[in-house]
Design a protein around this motif. Structure first.
Motif, mmCIF file in Angstrom:
data_model
loop_
_atom_site.group_PDB
_atom_site.id
_atom_site.type_symbol
_atom_site.label_atom_id
_atom_site.label_comp_id
_atom_site.label_asym_id
_atom_site.label_seq_id
_atom_site.Cartn_x
_atom_site.Cartn_y
_atom_site.Cartn_z
ATOM 1 N N THR A 188 85.747 -78.645 18.759
ATOM 2 C CA THR A 188 85.618 -77.469 19.615
ATOM 3 C C THR A 188 85.618 -76.217 18.733
ATOM 4 O OG1 THR A 188 86.805 -78.507 21.461
ATOM 5 C CG2 THR A 188 86.698 -76.105 21.439
ATOM 6 N N PRO A 189 84.531 -75.456 18.709
ATOM 7 C CA PRO A 189 84.517 -74.205 17.931
ATOM 8 C C PRO A 189 85.501 -73.201 18.529
ATOM 9 C CG PRO A 189 82.286 -74.892 18.531
ATOM 10 C CD PRO A 189 83.235 -75.711 19.351
ATOM 11 N N ILE A 190 86.302 -72.573 17.675
ATOM 12 C CA ILE A 190 87.302 -71.614 18.150
ATOM 13 C C ILE A 190 87.019 -70.212 17.619
ATOM 14 C CG2 ILE A 190 89.746 -70.985 18.102
ATOM 15 C CD1 ILE A 190 90.356 -74.014 18.005
ATOM 16 N N ALA A 191 86.960 -70.054 16.300
ATOM 17 C CA ALA A 191 86.740 -68.720 15.738
ATOM 18 C C ALA A 191 86.195 -68.828 14.317
ATOM 19 C CB ALA A 191 88.041 -67.920 15.724
ATOM 20 N N GLU A 192 85.176 -68.065 14.044
ATOM 21 C CA GLU A 192 84.692 -67.970 12.667
ATOM 22 C C GLU A 192 85.614 -67.027 11.898
ATOM 23 O OE1 GLU A 192 80.552 -67.184 10.139
ATOM 24 O OE2 GLU A 192 80.568 -66.926 12.314
ATOM 25 N N ILE A 193 85.806 -67.320 10.631
ATOM 26 C CA ILE A 193 86.654 -66.478 9.780
ATOM 27 C C ILE A 193 85.804 -65.588 8.883
ATOM 28 C CG2 ILE A 193 88.419 -66.439 7.988
ATOM 29 C CD1 ILE A 193 89.415 -67.418 10.700
ATOM 30 N N GLY A 194 84.827 -66.188 8.211
ATOM 31 C CA GLY A 194 83.996 -65.386 7.324
ATOM 32 C C GLY A 194 83.055 -66.224 6.480
ATOM 33 N N THR A 195 82.320 -65.554 5.625
ATOM 34 C CA THR A 195 81.377 -66.212 4.728
ATOM 35 C C THR A 195 81.842 -66.079 3.286
ATOM 36 O OG1 THR A 195 80.015 -64.197 4.573
ATOM 37 C CG2 THR A 195 79.428 -65.799 6.277
ATOM 38 N N ILE A 216 93.004 -72.179 26.270
ATOM 39 C CA ILE A 216 93.645 -72.243 24.949
ATOM 40 C C ILE A 216 92.677 -71.798 23.866
ATOM 41 C CG2 ILE A 216 94.596 -73.839 23.232
ATOM 42 C CD1 ILE A 216 95.914 -75.372 25.476
ATOM 43 N N VAL A 217 91.421 -72.190 23.992
ATOM 44 C CA VAL A 217 90.403 -71.761 23.027
ATOM 45 C C VAL A 217 90.300 -70.239 23.013
ATOM 46 C CG1 VAL A 217 87.939 -71.806 22.457
ATOM 47 C CG2 VAL A 217 89.089 -73.905 23.198
ATOM 48 N N ASP A 218 90.257 -69.641 24.194
ATOM 49 C CA ASP A 218 90.155 -68.182 24.295
ATOM 50 C C ASP A 218 91.403 -67.505 23.723
ATOM 51 O OD1 ASP A 218 87.661 -68.347 25.427
ATOM 52 O OD2 ASP A 218 88.378 -68.153 27.501
ATOM 53 N N GLN A 271 91.108 -64.969 20.536
ATOM 54 C CA GLN A 271 91.549 -63.575 20.607
ATOM 55 C C GLN A 271 92.611 -63.284 19.547
ATOM 56 O OE1 GLN A 271 92.755 -62.966 24.707
ATOM 57 N NE2 GLN A 271 90.746 -63.578 25.474
ATOM 58 N N ALA A 272 93.532 -64.226 19.367
ATOM 59 C CA ALA A 272 94.597 -64.030 18.384
ATOM 60 C C ALA A 272 94.044 -63.994 16.959
ATOM 61 C CB ALA A 272 95.636 -65.143 18.521
ATOM 62 N N ILE A 273 93.127 -64.903 16.650
ATOM 63 C CA ILE A 273 92.539 -64.949 15.307
ATOM 64 C C ILE A 273 91.715 -63.694 15.044
ATOM 65 C CG2 ILE A 273 90.881 -66.166 13.835
ATOM 66 C CD1 ILE A 273 91.844 -68.774 15.237
ATOM 67 N N ASN A 274 90.914 -63.281 16.002
ATOM 68 C CA ASN A 274 90.102 -62.080 15.816
ATOM 69 C C ASN A 274 90.973 -60.830 15.651
ATOM 70 O OD1 ASN A 274 87.695 -63.451 15.875
ATOM 71 N ND2 ASN A 274 87.256 -63.003 18.020
ATOM 72 N N LYS A 275 92.113 -60.816 16.327
ATOM 73 C CA LYS A 275 93.048 -59.688 16.164
ATOM 74 C C LYS A 275 93.606 -59.666 14.749
ATOM 75 C CE LYS A 275 97.052 -57.474 18.361
ATOM 76 N NZ LYS A 275 98.013 -57.535 19.493
ATOM 77 N N VAL A 276 93.928 -60.857 14.231
ATOM 78 C CA VAL A 276 94.416 -60.953 12.851
ATOM 79 C C VAL A 276 93.340 -60.507 11.866
ATOM 80 C CG1 VAL A 276 95.108 -62.589 11.051
ATOM 81 C CG2 VAL A 276 96.131 -62.747 13.328
ATOM 82 N N VAL A 324 84.120 -62.295 9.354
ATOM 83 C CA VAL A 324 83.208 -62.331 10.504
ATOM 84 C C VAL A 324 84.035 -62.642 11.752
ATOM 85 C CG1 VAL A 324 81.260 -63.495 11.597
ATOM 86 C CG2 VAL A 324 81.273 -63.147 9.111
ATOM 87 N N THR A 325 83.867 -61.854 12.805
ATOM 88 C CA THR A 325 84.526 -62.157 14.073
ATOM 89 C C THR A 325 83.461 -62.559 15.092
ATOM 90 O OG1 THR A 325 84.474 -59.819 14.711
ATOM 91 C CG2 THR A 325 86.481 -60.629 13.665
ATOM 92 N N ALA A 326 83.761 -63.589 15.856
ATOM 93 C CA ALA A 326 82.790 -64.108 16.825
ATOM 94 C C ALA A 326 83.525 -64.758 17.981
ATOM 95 C CB ALA A 326 81.865 -65.120 16.145
ATOM 96 N N THR A 327 82.838 -64.883 19.097
ATOM 97 C CA THR A 327 83.368 -65.628 20.230
ATOM 98 C C THR A 327 83.221 -67.119 19.936
ATOM 99 O OG1 THR A 327 81.247 -65.775 21.377
ATOM 100 C CG2 THR A 327 82.586 -63.793 21.788
#
Length: 314
Positions: A108-115, A255-257, A261-266, A284-287
């Motif tokens: 399940t994709p949750i959050a991208e971090i970066g490249t 839970i995914v959402d 949201q928590a990861i993107n806030k970090v 990189v922040t993404a849904t």
């Protein structure tokens, strides 16, 4: 007596709180490498944001497949996650004759971090100081120059294979269980070349323990000042790595959402952005949907690349 029946709604079942216990964030490579470093940066602040400890668990081996497979088999309750990279999530399944898992079906994709950017580095004992110089040396000594990778089927294993194909050279592949072990033997001279992340490679280059010959990115990078791209050196090889958080398939959307949201806030924290930038990671922040679409595009691209290159391993 007149009895009236009303269709009254039953009690609404409350969603269980999340999280209520520690979360395990699996890193599929050994401590000290780029993946492990990214996992620990995220885990520290994510623990604060979620109000529960996020523990990094290094499950190494098989080019990252052991760690990734352990998460694919875990309960989809949000308490076992993977700090995944393109290496074990996309490249390894594409190159394996019998893929250990399916990146599109088993996670399940949750959050991208970066490249991240890769750089071709050499031990100082290698005479070449440029990409063309390396090609000349390798052609004069077929099978003698060795290159390290994170494991069979890893991204940098494939980068070595593609480099050989495009340059007409024959290098000796030496697989390791992670970038830290590979870098240790690079510094000691046990192996001579590596297609490392700038996260791991550039501090060693700046201290004179390794030398950088070329970046495997579309353009030059601030993470590697003054280092030309391989394309500038005459080799059309451009690959950008990535890192992100995924979980087992079937995770509840709520839970995914919450995690996204928590990861993107970090990731929006200036100190976190700077910490990643210093390590050659572009945040990189993404849904979850956007990250899922990105993974699908990566799977399609690498499947075609591997097919064109004709590289398959057991």
């Amino acid at each position: 007596m007149l009895l009236l029946a009303f269709n009254l709604p039953g009690p609404v079942e409350a969603q269980p709180a999340y999280p209520t216990k520690p979360i395990t964030l699996v890193a599929a490579f050994a401590p000290g490498g780029a993946t492990d470093t990214a996992a620990r940066i995220i885990a520290k602040e994510l623990s604060v944001e979620l109000g529960q400890t996020v523990v990094v668990d290094n499950r190494v081996g098989a080019g990252g497949a052991i760690g990734a497979a352990s998460v694919a088999r875990a309960a989809p309750d949000g308490y076992t996650l993977l700090l995944g990279t393109g290496s074990e999530m996309v490249v390894l399944p594409a190159v394996k004759i019998a893929p250990p898992y399916d990146a599109l079906k088993d996670f399940t994709p949750i959050a991208e971090i970066g490249t991240v950017t890769f750089v071709l580095v050499a031990h100082p004992s290698v005479a070449a100081n440029s990409v063309q110089g390396l090609i000349d040396q390798a052609r004069a000594n077929p099978g003698k120059l060795s290159f390290a990778s994170f494991g069979m089927g890893s991204t940098n294993h494939l980068l070595g294979e593609f480099f050989m194909k495009k340059s007409g050279t024959d290098l000796l592949h030496v697989p390791y269980k992670g970038s830290a072990a590979a870098a240790t033997d690079l510094v000691s001279g046990e192996v001579k070349l590596g297609f490392e992340t700038t996260t791991v490679a550039m501090p060693l280059v700046q201290s004179g323990k390794l030398k950088a010959l070329g970046l495997l990115s579309p353009q030059r990078s601030d993470a590697a000042p003054g280092v030309p791209t391989l394309t500038e050196g005459g080799i059309a090889l451009s690959v950008v790595g990535w890192v992100g958080v995924v979980g087992p398939r079937g995770m509840p959307p709520a839970i995914v959402d919450r995690l996204n949201q928590a990861i993107n806030k970090v990731l929006a924290m200036p100190a976190i952005k700077e910490s990643f930038k210093e390590r050659g990671v572009t945040v990189v922040t993404a849904t979850p949907d956007q990250f899922g679409q990105f993974i699908r595009s990566e799977v399609a691209e690498w499947t075609q690349v591997v097919k064109d290159a004709g590289v398959k391993i057991d």
